[in-house]
Design a protein around this motif. Structure first.
Motif, PDB file in Angstrom:
ATOM      1  N   PHE C  82       5.007 -47.362  32.155  1.00 25.84           N
ATOM      2  CA  PHE C  82       6.169 -48.077  31.613  1.00 25.84           C
ATOM      3  C   PHE C  82       6.544 -49.237  32.518  1.00 25.84           C
ATOM      4  N   TRP C  83       6.395 -49.032  33.841  1.00 27.63           N
ATOM      5  CA  TRP C  83       6.659 -50.106  34.798  1.00 27.63           C
ATOM      6  C   TRP C  83       5.645 -51.238  34.613  1.00 27.63           C
ATOM      7  N   ASN C  84       4.364 -50.845  34.475  1.00 31.47           N
ATOM      8  CA  ASN C  84       3.331 -51.863  34.293  1.00 31.47           C
ATOM      9  C   ASN C  84       3.582 -52.674  33.034  1.00 31.47           C
ATOM     10  N   TYR C  85       3.967 -51.984  31.958  1.00 31.85           N
ATOM     11  CA  TYR C  85       4.284 -52.680  30.711  1.00 31.85           C
ATOM     12  C   TYR C  85       5.420 -53.679  30.933  1.00 31.85           C
ATOM     13  N   GLY C  86       6.452 -53.243  31.680  1.00 28.71           N
ATOM     14  CA  GLY C  86       7.585 -54.139  31.944  1.00 28.71           C
ATOM     15  C   GLY C  86       7.163 -55.347  32.758  1.00 28.71           C
ATOM     16  N   ILE C  87       6.307 -55.104  33.778  1.00 26.90           N
ATOM     17  CA  ILE C  87       5.814 -56.218  34.593  1.00 26.90           C
ATOM     18  C   ILE C  87       5.056 -57.206  33.716  1.00 26.90           C
ATOM     19  N   ALA C  88       4.177 -56.629  32.862  1.00 27.84           N
ATOM     20  CA  ALA C  88       3.389 -57.488  31.976  1.00 27.84           C
ATOM     21  C   ALA C  88       4.316 -58.286  31.057  1.00 27.84           C
ATOM     22  N   GLN C  89       5.329 -57.621  30.518  1.00 28.64           N
ATOM     23  CA  GLN C  89       6.303 -58.321  29.670  1.00 28.64           C
ATOM     24  C   GLN C  89       6.939 -59.481  30.426  1.00 28.64           C
ATOM     25  N   ALA C  90       7.417 -59.168  31.670  1.00 22.06           N
ATOM     26  CA  ALA C  90       8.108 -60.180  32.458  1.00 22.06           C
ATOM     27  C   ALA C  90       7.151 -61.323  32.798  1.00 22.06           C
ATOM     28  N   ALA C  91       5.885 -60.994  33.107  1.00 23.16           N
ATOM     29  CA  ALA C  91       4.903 -62.028  33.436  1.00 23.16           C
ATOM     30  C   ALA C  91       4.596 -62.891  32.216  1.00 23.16           C
ATOM     31  N   GLY C  92       4.547 -62.262  31.061  1.00 21.62           N
ATOM     32  CA  GLY C  92       4.174 -62.999  29.847  1.00 21.62           C
ATOM     33  C   GLY C  92       5.296 -63.827  29.257  1.00 21.62           C
ATOM     34  N   GLN C  93       6.484 -63.645  29.789  1.00 29.46           N
ATOM     35  CA  GLN C  93       7.616 -64.377  29.220  1.00 29.46           C
ATOM     36  C   GLN C  93       7.474 -65.862  29.456  1.00 29.46           C
TER      37      GLN C  93
ATOM     38  N   GLY E  86      10.775 -55.599  44.596  1.00 28.69           N
ATOM     39  CA  GLY E  86      12.063 -56.306  44.562  1.00 28.69           C
ATOM     40  C   GLY E  86      12.163 -57.339  45.669  1.00 28.69           C
ATOM     41  N   ILE E  87      11.688 -56.949  46.883  1.00 27.40           N
ATOM     42  CA  ILE E  87      11.704 -57.903  48.002  1.00 27.40           C
ATOM     43  C   ILE E  87      10.861 -59.127  47.657  1.00 27.40           C
ATOM     44  N   ALA E  88       9.667 -58.828  47.107  1.00 28.61           N
ATOM     45  CA  ALA E  88       8.767 -59.925  46.740  1.00 28.61           C
ATOM     46  C   ALA E  88       9.420 -60.847  45.708  1.00 28.61           C
ATOM     47  N   GLN E  89      10.068 -60.209  44.723  1.00 26.89           N
ATOM     48  CA  GLN E  89      10.787 -60.994  43.703  1.00 26.89           C
ATOM     49  C   GLN E  89      11.830 -61.899  44.357  1.00 26.89           C
ATOM     50  N   ALA E  90      12.652 -61.277  45.242  1.00 23.83           N
ATOM     51  CA  ALA E  90      13.735 -62.016  45.877  1.00 23.83           C
ATOM     52  C   ALA E  90      13.165 -63.146  46.744  1.00 23.83           C
ATOM     53  N   ALA E  91      12.042 -62.862  47.444  1.00 25.23           N
ATOM     54  CA  ALA E  91      11.429 -63.886  48.291  1.00 25.23           C
ATOM     55  C   ALA E  91      10.852 -65.024  47.450  1.00 25.23           C
ATOM     56  N   GLY E  92      10.302 -64.662  46.323  1.00 21.85           N
ATOM     57  CA  GLY E  92       9.655 -65.686  45.490  1.00 21.85           C
ATOM     58  C   GLY E  92      10.605 -66.520  44.668  1.00 21.85           C
ATOM     59  N   GLN E  93      11.856 -66.135  44.650  1.00 24.27           N
ATOM     60  CA  GLN E  93      12.818 -66.874  43.820  1.00 24.27           C
ATOM     61  C   GLN E  93      13.026 -68.269  44.345  1.00 24.27           C
TER      62      GLN E  93
END
Lengths: 93, 93, 93, 93, 93, 93, 93, 93, 93, 93, 93, 93, 93, 93
Positions: C82-93, E86-93
């Motif tokens: 489910f996490w991977n799916y969410g990451i993929a969703q976020a990446a594909g946005q 999350g850290i990576a996300q925050a760093a990449g922002q």
């Protein structure tokens, strides 16, 4: 899609809890039965035919109660009447 | 993505709790069965063939109840019908 | 990032509780099995070969139920679908 | 469709919990009965006819309490009077 | 920093509870195993080599279940994949 | 239809829980009775007539408490006085 | 200072509960081990060397599970990675 | 009709729980009594008249506590004074 | 002064519960150890030197787990790092 | 009619729970007493007069605690002083 | 005076619960130790000097865990560092 | 009439729970006492005078704890000082 | 008068619960100690002086833990430092 | 009259629960003590003087813990210092 989600959520939780709670009794009961069978075999090896036959009938009977739970769990996941009704409602709209 | 998140959350919790609660009974039952087998072997070493055979059949039967839980847990994680339906809905939109 | 956070939170809690609750049964079952093995050895030292062999098979079987929980716990932390799916969703946005 | 959803949700939860909680007692009771039957057989192999006959009657009696739960669980899923009333109400509107 | 805080909070609670609940079973199981080893030694001092060897193998097996919990607890504190993301996300922002 | 729904929901939950909780005691009690009957038969096969007669009277008495619960559960599903009153009220409006 | 406070609060609660819950198992297990050691010594005073040596190895093993909890508790109080990260964040602002 | 609904709901829940919880004690007590009666019969078949007479008096006494619960449960469903008062109030309005 | 109050409140509750819950295990374990020591002394008065020496080592080991809790409880009351940090923050403002 | 409804609701719940919880102890206690009476009769048939007389006095004493609960339950349903006060208040308005 | 009140409230509750929960273990452990001492005295009156000496050392050790709780409870009531800090703050304002 | 209603509600609930929970202990204790009396009578019929006298004194002592609860329960229903104060307040207004 | 009321309410609840929970352990422990004393007296009447002396010392030790609770309970009702502070504050205003 | 009502409500609940929970331990402990006294009398009728004297001292000691609870319960109902303070406040206004 709100009410469908609630039904899905509830079906998932119930399917999991039903089989999780439902195997506690049968597994303990079977463990007791197998344990007594083994100590009976050690005590009276000549009666091994009668003992193992009675054991397997008993295990099948106890296992049946676990299978009731498994059946209900599978029904909730794959043949859920309330979910099907909802799908039909949504399709017929 | 709200209702999908709820289904994911519920699936994760249920998958974990199902296997966690579901192994309590089988592991205790198997522990009892193995323990009695060992004391039976010590008491009647001549019957070791019958005892170990009966033990393995019994363990398999008890293990089956743990496997029911594992199956439901895996279904919820990797073949969740409600999740798949939601994905299909989202894809078809 | 709200729904991702909820999935992360739930995965962390479930991963911890799954292994924590899941080892209670196996560890008690193994303790019982080992204890009986030791008293059987003291009672019948001549049968030590059969006893230790049966003990190790039994321990492996009981340990397997703890490993089911460990596997589910690791899947939730490192291969969460489910996490991977969410990451993929976020990446594909 | 709100009140129908609530009835569906409650029926799902109750159907699962009824059979899950309901098999704990019968499975433990049957495990005890089978275990005693086996140790009785080992103690008195000559009385095996009487023992197994009494065992099966007893198991059937205990199983009946599990079946009460299974019946109520199935009624809630497939012949739920309150759900049927709601469907009829919705159809008659 | 809100969602990071929630993940941190949940990781702390889960790390503590995992190891706290997770050592209950192993410590009781080991206590039982050690206790039986001691009474077996007192009963059959000649078999002390076999008994202590079997005891240590058994303790290692039981300890392994406690170590699963310790590993998950340490992962949650020092190698938490969701925190790192999350850290990576925050760093990449 | 709000208050009717609440009554329906409550009747479903109560019907399920009543029979689920209600069979725990009887099934354990019957299991104990059957188990003692079997060990008594093995100990004194000559008294089998008296033992089985007393057993069946006792089982019937214990079963009666499970039947009380089944009766209340069925009344709640199919002859619920509060539901009937509500239906009559709605019809008479 | 809000999110720092929450982390502090949670660390305090978890540190206390981890050690409090975590010593229940080890202390009971050690109590059982010590008790059996004493009755074994009374039964076989000649084997006191082997018994006390095995006892101390066993106690160390059981104590190790209590020490896991103590370590996690101290980490949460004095080397909490999430707290340190928050301090660093606040300092770097 | 609001306050009538609440009374109906509460009566349904209480009627079910009263009989469900109330039969746990009696059924376990009767199971124990019947079990001891059977083992007493096997031990002393000559005293069967006294034993069965005492058993039936005892079972009746224990059953009476289950009947107290059944009576209260039936009163709540079919002769509920608070419900009747409410009906009378509504009729007299 | 809001966040300081919360930390104070939580420290008080945790300090109390940690020592309260944490002494349950050690006191029961010590009770068991002392009890067995006394019955061992009565059984084998000649071995009193070995028994009391082993008892005191064992009691010290068990007491150590209670002392872990007492230490954490005192740290939370008198050397609480999070409280000190908050005081320093408030002073440095 | 609001405060009257609350009193009615609370009286119903309390009446049911009082008798349901209140019969657990007496029924188990009576079951134990009857069981011991039966095994005493089997052991010493000559003392049956003394045993049954003492049993009935004891049962009456235990039953009295169940009757306390039944009395309170009936008072709450049919002679509830707070309900009567409320009725009187409403009538006097 | 709000935050002072909260600290007072929490200190009262914690002081009470700490001593209430904290004496359960010690009192049961001491009960067990005293009970064994008495049966040991009856069994071996000649060893009464050793037994009572060991008993008093053991009781003191167990009592010490109850005293830890009493100390924490008194500290919370009469030497509460957080309360004193608050008083000082309020006085210095 | 609001605060009077709350006092009435709380008095009803507490009166019921007090007697319901309060009879659990006494009834189990009396059951144990009666049971031992019966087996003592069977073992030593000659001491029946001393045994029954001691039994009745003991039962009266145990019953007294149940009567404490009944007294508090009756006080709450029929001589509740807080209710009387409220009535007096309402009358004096 | 708000914060004074809260302190009063909390003191009342805590005073009651502290003594109620706190006497469970001591009373059970004393029951066990007295019971063993009686069976020891029956077994070895000659040692009655030593036994009763040891019993009374032990009872006093166990009673002391109940008295800790009673002291805390009385302090909370009649010498509550937080209440006194509040009174002083209110008087000094 | 709001804060007075809260104090009244809390006093009622606490008074009931204190005596209800508080008699569980004493009644079970007394039951155990009386039961052992009876079996000791049957075993050693000659020591009846010592046994009954020790029993009554022990019962008085155990009863004292129940009386602590009864005293606190009565104080809360009839000599509640916080209630009296509130009355005095209200009178002095």
């Amino acid at each position: 899609m709100d009410s469908m989600t609630i039904i899905a959520v509830v079906s998932i939780i119930t399917a999991g809890l039903t089989i999780a709670i439902g195997v506690i009794g049968p597994s303990l009961g079977e463990g007791k039965a197998v344990a007594t069978a083994l100590s009976s075999l050690a005590q009276q090896p000549d009666a091994s035919a009668t003992i193992t036959r009675t054991l397997f009938v008993g295990l099948a009977m106890i296992e049946s109660t676990a299978i009731y739970c498994f059946v209900v769990s599978m029904i909730l996941l794959f043949a859920n009447p309330f979910w099907n009704y909802g799908i039909a409602q949504a399709a017929g709209q």
